[in-house]
Design a protein around this motif. Structure first.
Motif, short mmCIF file in Angstrom:
data_model
loop_
_atom_site.label_atom_id
_atom_site.label_comp_id
_atom_site.label_asym_id
_atom_site.label_seq_id
_atom_site.Cartn_x
_atom_site.Cartn_y
_atom_site.Cartn_z
N GLU A 1 2.24 12.96 -6.28
CA GLU A 1 3.55 12.71 -5.70
C GLU A 1 3.46 11.54 -4.74
N TRP A 2 4.24 10.50 -4.97
CA TRP A 2 4.31 9.38 -4.03
C TRP A 2 4.92 9.87 -2.72
N VAL A 3 4.34 9.45 -1.59
CA VAL A 3 4.78 9.92 -0.28
C VAL A 3 5.44 8.79 0.52
N SER A 4 4.76 7.64 0.59
CA SER A 4 5.26 6.57 1.46
C SER A 4 4.61 5.25 1.05
N GLY A 5 5.30 4.15 1.30
CA GLY A 5 4.77 2.85 0.98
C GLY A 5 5.09 1.83 2.05
N ILE A 6 4.30 0.75 2.09
CA ILE A 6 4.50 -0.30 3.07
C ILE A 6 4.16 -1.64 2.44
N SER A 7 4.92 -2.66 2.79
CA SER A 7 4.67 -3.99 2.24
C SER A 7 3.42 -4.60 2.86
N GLY A 8 2.95 -5.68 2.26
CA GLY A 8 1.72 -6.29 2.72
C GLY A 8 1.75 -6.73 4.18
N GLY A 9 2.89 -7.27 4.60
CA GLY A 9 3.03 -7.70 5.98
C GLY A 9 3.42 -6.59 6.93
N MET B 1 0.83 -1.19 0.00
CA MET B 1 0.00 0.00 0.00
C MET B 1 0.87 1.25 0.00
N SER B 2 0.33 2.32 -0.51
CA SER B 2 1.06 3.59 -0.55
C SER B 2 0.15 4.75 -0.23
N ILE C 1 4.46 5.56 8.20
CA ILE C 1 3.39 4.73 7.64
C ILE C 1 3.30 3.44 8.44
N SER C 2 2.07 2.96 8.62
CA SER C 2 1.86 1.70 9.32
C SER C 2 0.56 1.09 8.84
N ARG C 3 0.31 -0.13 9.25
CA ARG C 3 -0.94 -0.80 8.87
C ARG C 3 -1.34 -1.78 9.95
N ASP C 4 -2.63 -2.02 10.04
CA ASP C 4 -3.18 -3.03 10.93
C ASP C 4 -3.99 -3.97 10.05
N ASN C 5 -3.41 -5.10 9.71
CA ASN C 5 -4.09 -6.01 8.79
C ASN C 5 -5.32 -6.67 9.41
N ASN D 1 -7.82 -4.14 8.60
CA ASN D 1 -7.85 -3.70 7.19
C ASN D 1 -7.67 -2.19 7.06
N THR D 2 -6.72 -1.66 7.80
CA THR D 2 -6.55 -0.21 7.84
C THR D 2 -5.09 0.18 7.67
N LEU D 3 -4.88 1.20 6.87
CA LEU D 3 -3.58 1.81 6.63
C LEU D 3 -3.55 3.16 7.33
N TYR D 4 -2.38 3.54 7.84
CA TYR D 4 -2.24 4.80 8.56
C TYR D 4 -1.07 5.61 8.01
#
Length: 122
Positions: free
Chosen positions: A46-54, A34-35, A70-74, A77-80
């Motif tokens: 403009e791309w800012v930040s990305g994170i892998s699926g895990g 996700m980005s 950037i962070s995520r809580d799988n 189902n939420t990206l931060y």
């Protein structure tokens, strides 16, 4: 069908903080890199930040490195995107999207949210 809904934008003074969220549905979220991508007034995407699926790999544009996280809580189902030390030049519409920093910055590629406005001004 993938649906992405951003929230958390607003008006903040320079030096302030905001946390953006992106809720995903219709997708096995953990399978997707996700980005966050932004578009300032009168400028291109403009791309800012990305994170892998895990969540184990993150990357940042030089303009935000050291200020944004950037962070995520799988499970949710939420990206931060935690944004600290905000500057007026961070003013933009912020979008979450499926894909990594290497994905084409094109609204027709991948799935995109509707965007959330961030305004940094005194």
């Amino acid at each position: 069908e993938v649906q992405l809904v951003e929230s958390g934008g607003g008006l903040v003074q320079p030096g302030g903080s905001l946390r953006l969220s992106c809720a995903a549905s219709g997708v096995t979220f953990r399978n997707y890199d996700m980005s966050w991508v932004r578009q300032a007034p009168g400028k291109g995407l403009e791309w800012v930040s990305g994170i892998s699926g895990g969540g184990g790999r993150t990357s940042y544009a030089d303009a935000v490195k050291g200020r944004f996280t950037i962070s995520r809580d799988n499970a949710k189902n939420t990206l931060y995107l935690q944004m600290n030390s905000l500057k007026p030049e961070d003013t933009a519409v912020y979008y979450c999207r499926t894909g990594s920093r290497y994905s084409s910055i094109n609204r027709n590629v991948g799935s995109w949210g509707q965007g959330t406005q961030v305004t940094v001004s005194s």
